[in-house]
Write a protein that holds these residues in place. Structure first.
Motif, PDB file in Angstrom:
ATOM      1  N   ILE A  77       1.105  -1.188  -0.119  1.00  0.00           N
ATOM      2  CA  ILE A  77      -0.028  -0.077  -0.208  1.00  0.00           C
ATOM      3  C   ILE A  77       0.815   1.229  -0.013  1.00  0.00           C
ATOM      4  CG2 ILE A  77      -1.579   1.317   1.352  1.00  0.00           C
ATOM      5  CD1 ILE A  77      -2.866  -1.399   2.175  1.00  0.00           C
ATOM      6  N   ALA A  78       2.001   1.303   0.831  1.00  0.00           N
ATOM      7  CA  ALA A  78       2.945   2.217   0.801  1.00  0.00           C
ATOM      8  C   ALA A  78       3.361   2.789  -0.533  1.00  0.00           C
ATOM      9  CB  ALA A  78       3.844   2.021   1.767  1.00  0.00           C
ATOM     10  N   ARG A  79       3.771   1.691  -1.238  1.00  0.00           N
ATOM     11  CA  ARG A  79       4.410   1.844  -2.560  1.00  0.00           C
ATOM     12  C   ARG A  79       3.224   2.377  -3.437  1.00  0.00           C
ATOM     13  NH1 ARG A  79       6.785  -3.207  -1.660  1.00  0.00           N
ATOM     14  NH2 ARG A  79       5.138  -4.365  -2.846  1.00  0.00           N
ATOM     15  N   MET A  80       2.010   1.848  -3.348  1.00  0.00           N
ATOM     16  CA  MET A  80       1.074   2.571  -4.249  1.00  0.00           C
ATOM     17  C   MET A  80       0.745   3.903  -3.909  1.00  0.00           C
ATOM     18  SD  MET A  80      -1.731  -0.697  -4.363  1.00  0.00           S
ATOM     19  CE  MET A  80      -1.234  -2.245  -5.082  1.00  0.00           C
ATOM     20  N   LEU A  81       0.525   4.366  -2.628  1.00  0.00           N
ATOM     21  CA  LEU A  81       0.482   5.620  -2.458  1.00  0.00           C
ATOM     22  C   LEU A  81       1.653   6.581  -2.996  1.00  0.00           C
ATOM     23  CD1 LEU A  81      -1.033   5.510   1.112  1.00  0.00           C
ATOM     24  CD2 LEU A  81      -2.314   5.985  -1.108  1.00  0.00           C
ATOM     25  N   ARG A  82       2.771   6.157  -2.862  1.00  0.00           N
ATOM     26  CA  ARG A  82       4.232   6.858  -3.340  1.00  0.00           C
ATOM     27  C   ARG A  82       3.808   7.030  -4.735  1.00  0.00           C
ATOM     28  NH1 ARG A  82       7.235   4.133   0.609  1.00  0.00           N
ATOM     29  NH2 ARG A  82       7.710   2.284  -0.984  1.00  0.00           N
ATOM     30  N   LEU A  83       3.215   5.883  -5.218  1.00  0.00           N
ATOM     31  CA  LEU A  83       2.967   5.983  -7.030  1.00  0.00           C
ATOM     32  C   LEU A  83       1.982   7.115  -7.293  1.00  0.00           C
ATOM     33  CD1 LEU A  83       3.222   5.238 -10.070  1.00  0.00           C
ATOM     34  CD2 LEU A  83       1.753   3.347  -9.265  1.00  0.00           C
ATOM     35  N   HIS A  84       1.131   7.195  -6.217  1.00  0.00           N
ATOM     36  CA  HIS A  84      -0.281   8.181  -6.304  1.00  0.00           C
ATOM     37  C   HIS A  84       0.484   9.700  -6.348  1.00  0.00           C
ATOM     38  CE1 HIS A  84      -3.268  10.760  -5.033  1.00  0.00           C
ATOM     39  NE2 HIS A  84      -4.235   9.854  -5.570  1.00  0.00           N
ATOM     40  N   HIS A  85       1.409   9.647  -5.475  1.00  0.00           N
ATOM     41  CA  HIS A  85       2.038  11.002  -5.359  1.00  0.00           C
ATOM     42  C   HIS A  85       2.791  11.539  -6.414  1.00  0.00           C
ATOM     43  CE1 HIS A  85       5.247  13.711  -3.797  1.00  0.00           C
ATOM     44  NE2 HIS A  85       4.234  14.141  -3.135  1.00  0.00           N
ATOM     45  N   ASP A  86       3.570  10.472  -6.979  1.00  0.00           N
ATOM     46  CA  ASP A  86       4.434  10.826  -8.078  1.00  0.00           C
ATOM     47  C   ASP A  86       3.762  11.144  -9.425  1.00  0.00           C
ATOM     48  OD1 ASP A  86       6.570  10.281  -6.495  1.00  0.00           O
ATOM     49  OD2 ASP A  86       6.847   8.112  -7.021  1.00  0.00           O
ATOM     50  N   LEU A  87       2.386  10.754  -9.489  1.00  0.00           N
ATOM     51  CA  LEU A  87       1.651  11.150 -10.552  1.00  0.00           C
ATOM     52  C   LEU A  87       0.923  12.680 -10.464  1.00  0.00           C
ATOM     53  CD1 LEU A  87      -0.428   7.525 -11.023  1.00  0.00           C
ATOM     54  CD2 LEU A  87       1.555   8.523 -12.237  1.00  0.00           C
ATOM     55  N   ILE A  88       1.209  13.119  -9.425  1.00  0.00           N
ATOM     56  CA  ILE A  88       0.638  14.379  -9.207  1.00  0.00           C
ATOM     57  C   ILE A  88       1.897  15.275  -9.663  1.00  0.00           C
ATOM     58  CG2 ILE A  88      -0.522  16.026  -7.907  1.00  0.00           C
ATOM     59  CD1 ILE A  88      -1.807  13.788  -6.392  1.00  0.00           C
ATOM     60  N   ALA A  89       1.914  16.036 -10.846  1.00  0.00           N
ATOM     61  CA  ALA A  89       3.199  16.982 -11.126  1.00  0.00           C
ATOM     62  C   ALA A  89       3.297  17.996 -10.227  1.00  0.00           C
ATOM     63  CB  ALA A  89       2.775  17.507 -12.506  1.00  0.00           C
ATOM     64  N   GLU A  90       2.356  18.720  -9.520  1.00  0.00           N
ATOM     65  CA  GLU A  90       2.659  19.947  -8.819  1.00  0.00           C
ATOM     66  C   GLU A  90       3.190  19.497  -7.415  1.00  0.00           C
ATOM     67  OE1 GLU A  90      -0.968  21.965  -8.122  1.00  0.00           O
ATOM     68  OE2 GLU A  90      -1.821  20.317  -6.659  1.00  0.00           O
ATOM     69  N   MET A  91       3.233  18.348  -6.937  1.00  0.00           N
ATOM     70  CA  MET A  91       3.712  17.819  -5.754  1.00  0.00           C
ATOM     71  C   MET A  91       5.175  17.343  -6.007  1.00  0.00           C
ATOM     72  SD  MET A  91       1.375  18.531  -3.556  1.00  0.00           S
ATOM     73  CE  MET A  91       2.323  17.777  -2.229  1.00  0.00           C
ATOM     74  N   GLN A  92       5.666  17.277  -7.281  1.00  0.00           N
ATOM     75  CA  GLN A  92       7.159  16.867  -7.439  1.00  0.00           C
ATOM     76  C   GLN A  92       8.086  18.155  -6.984  1.00  0.00           C
ATOM     77  OE1 GLN A  92       7.069  13.760  -7.913  1.00  0.00           O
ATOM     78  NE2 GLN A  92       5.056  14.214  -8.014  1.00  0.00           N
ATOM     79  N   PRO A  93       9.255  17.648  -6.529  1.00  0.00           N
ATOM     80  CA  PRO A  93      10.235  18.769  -5.945  1.00  0.00           C
ATOM     81  C   PRO A  93      10.911  19.406  -7.377  1.00  0.00           C
ATOM     82  CG  PRO A  93      11.154  16.699  -5.563  1.00  0.00           C
ATOM     83  CD  PRO A  93       9.785  16.558  -5.969  1.00  0.00           C
ATOM     84  N   LEU A  94      11.227  20.648  -7.116  1.00  0.00           N
ATOM     85  CA  LEU A  94      11.994  21.443  -8.318  1.00  0.00           C
ATOM     86  C   LEU A  94      13.410  20.757  -8.434  1.00  0.00           C
ATOM     87  CD1 LEU A  94      11.237  25.031  -7.581  1.00  0.00           C
ATOM     88  CD2 LEU A  94      10.603  23.881  -9.804  1.00  0.00           C
TER      89      LEU A  94
END
Length: 617
Positions: free
Chosen positions: A335-352
């Motif tokens: 589940i943790a890996r899936m939620l990280r994938l969910h986060h990675d799919l949202i461009a505005e949440m990525q670091p500069l």
């Protein structure tokens, strides 16, 4: 460029207001016509905008004020949104006016009001920045420069563009007003009420979205540092107490307005709650402990200040522990890996960059040159602030600027919060350059200042082509996918075909790969979705991911049955998965199990495959 602390006269304020209106109209008309004409073509900017108008329409149609659950996503139980009501009201009231005066139906009125709500909020934030600039720099010219700097912030302009029916611009206004008021509150001889305005503005920002703390907490920290360092820290400590009082008062109001009495003590980190109120009260207690010793020796002040701050932090952690919760959430590694994938799919949440994808051009494109101009201006002004007593207000601005830069590098979306301190700081650059003793010739100093300012303002445009090339390279074909699978076209087709392809008597539930499409489909067709780009919908995201990656049809069917799915859609142009036997890959090939019946689609939707769930098969 020293500030003039006389109260602004109406004659000096009006030109700034007129200038700001002209600049904001030019910026947003330019964005609408040349950059993103989507709103003119009947589109909102993103999933959040569609989700917001869905939520406002539900309120218009009789949803309970305290009900945070929308049935449009995370079907069948619905999605509990962390959003609050202020922006809903700012959309709903103009929409009701449009219904009465223009004869629009509720959907048309809400769409129009929602699409146009952000530019006026951008204007309000710009005027707040102009007021803040007048507290540190020359009150005649710096407010005009602040208008230009806020307009030149890529994050501020883009998040406030027409079609952005979301709360970002409202947060920007709140944090800019709070920062501007805090700057004025730390000037010598400032009145106490302006500090309360600062706290109340930050409290309103937290009400709209807790990310306002990104600027609010560093400002409070800077006020505390001023009380520790100043020869007589009583003024700063008193202003800190007043600011936290204003913050707490606004948060009490927010809790009462947003929650029924039985939930006033509910704790939610992502939505205004008693947790944020406790933070404000504990900060106020730390200032109250510091104030009696704020005129004494600095050693004693530091001892008391550190002890009070540590006690407040310890009490907060004891009252609201977060680590055990995070450990529990990470207990299931899958589940943790899936939620990280969910986060990675949202461009505005990525670091500069260099912490995230892209290069130097990406930073210039997304942040622009205003923060850099602000850093230069603050650096040049330090000596003058020490001399004229304005260093405490400068400290507030400098700490907020550094905190905003750090936050922006942590996640792209926080570049919006950075726009407030960056615009106020950068507004002083021209005056600081002109006040230098080098170059000796005033004309050369003017040329140097213009080169710096114009270069900083032009940075997003100069970096745009390179940044877009980097983005396209890293996207690896997303443009092709988008052209093959048009979610808007699918939503419009579903609106007309809904009665033919789904059971009557309830809003159909659609399961699809594209989690960003759900809000628009819900708005245009009334078809409910399951997965969406919202952190509170993690269970729904996991279910969709597990169903589509399942190689056992029975397991996939059980998940879809639990979600009461009526329809399943896949895009044939999406990148292939690692397993050719999983459900989504077989559906793209048209190899559906017996309990999924293919639904014919028009040629214009040829990139999609749509299936109806047959529970009796």
């Amino acid at each position: 460029m020293q500030p003039d602390h006389r109260a602004p006269e109406p004659g000096s304020v009006l030109p700034v207001v007129i200038f700001a209106v002209v600049v904001m109209v030019a910026v947003h008309v330019g964005l609408l016509v040349t950059m993103d004409p989507g709103f003119l073509q009947g589109h909102l900017a993103d999933p959040d905008a569609y989700m917001r108008v869905v939520r406002v329409l539900e309120l218009r149609q009789g949803a309970a004020w305290f009900d945070t659950v929308t049935p449009a996503l995370a079907a069948p139980e619905g999605l509990s949104l962390h959003w609050t009501r202020p922006l809903d009201i700012l959309i709903l009231l103009p929409a009701l006016t449009l219904e009465r005066l223009a004869g629009l139906d509720p959907r048309q009125a809400i769409f129009l009001a929602g699409g146009l709500v952000s530019p006026p909020l951008h204007l309000a934030a710009t005027l707040a920045a102009a007021w803040g600039a007048a507290g540190l720099w020359d009150r005649q010219r710096a407010p005009l420069y602040a208008v230009l700097m806020m307009a030149a912030s890529p994050a501020a302009a883009n998040y406030s563009a027409p079609g952005r029916a979301d709360h970002h611009a409202l947060i920007l206004f709140a944090v800019t007003l709070g920062l501007a008021a805090a700057i004025h509150a730390l000037r010598p001889g400032a009145r106490g009420r302006v500090a309360m305005v600062a706290g109340a503005a930050f409290g309103f920002g937290v009400w709209v979205g807790p990310e306002a703390l990104i600027i609010a907490l560093p400002v409070l920290l800077a006020i505390g540092l001023a009380a520790l360092v100043a020869e007589d820290g009583r003024h700063a400590a008193a202003q800190g107490m007043r600011a936290t009082a204003g913050l707490a008062a606004m948060l009490v109001l927010a809790i009462v307005v947003e929650r029924p009495p039985g939930e006033w003590l509910a704790v939610e980190t992502d939505r205004v709650s008693v947790e944020h109120l406790a933070l404000a009260l504990l900060c106020g207690a730390a200032f109250a402990a510091l104030r009696p010793v704020a005129a004494g020796s600095r050693g004693r002040r530091w001892l008391v200040g550190i002890a009070a701050g540590a006690a407040a932090l310890g009490a907060f952690v004891a009252l609201f522990p977060v680590l055990p919760q995070r450990v529990a959430e990470d207990a299931d590694a899958a589940i943790a890996r899936m939620l990280r994938l969910h986060h990675d799919l949202i461009a505005e949440m990525q670091p500069l960059p260099p912490f995230g994808p892209g290069g130097v051009s990406t930073v210039g494109f997304l942040m622009g040159g205003v923060p850099l101009l602000g850093l230069v201006a603050v650096g040049l002004a330090v000596r003058g602030w020490r001399r004229d007593g304005g260093w405490q207000a400068g400290l507030v601005l400098g700490v907020a600027l550094l905190a905003g830069i750090a936050a922006a590098f942590a996640a792209v979306r926080f570049a919006l919060d950075l726009a407030a301190p960056a615009a106020i700081a950068a507004a002083g650059l021209m005056g600081q350059v002109l006040a230098r003793s080098w170059p000796r010739e005033p004309a050369l100093r003017l040329v140097l200042g213009l080169m710096l300012v114009l270069g900083g303002l032009a940075m997003p445009r100069l970096a745009r082509d390179s940044a877009e090339a980097e983005r396209i390279t890293e996207a690896s074909g997303t443009e092709a996918i988008g052209s093959a699978c048009d979610a808007t076209a699918l939503a419009l087709w579903l609106a007309g075909a809904r009665a033919r392809i789904a059971p009557a008597g309830h809003a159909p539930i659609l399961v699809m790969e594209d989690m960003n499409a759900g809000p628009e489909i819900a708005w245009r067709s009334g078809v409910r979705g399951v997965s969406g780009p919202y952190h509170r919908g993690g269970d729904a995201f996991i279910d969709v991911l597990r169903a589509f990656t399942a190689t056992d049809d029975g397991a996939a069917r059980a998940i879809l049955a639990r979600r009461q799915a009526d329809l399943v859609a896949v895009c044939t142009a999406d990148p292939p998965t690692d397993n050719a036997a999983d459900l989504v890959t077989r559906l793209r090939r048209g190899e559906a199990p017996a309990w999924l019946r293919p639904v014919p689609l028009p040629d214009a939707l040829g990139g999609y495959r749509l299936f109806a769930v047959d529970p009796g098969a």
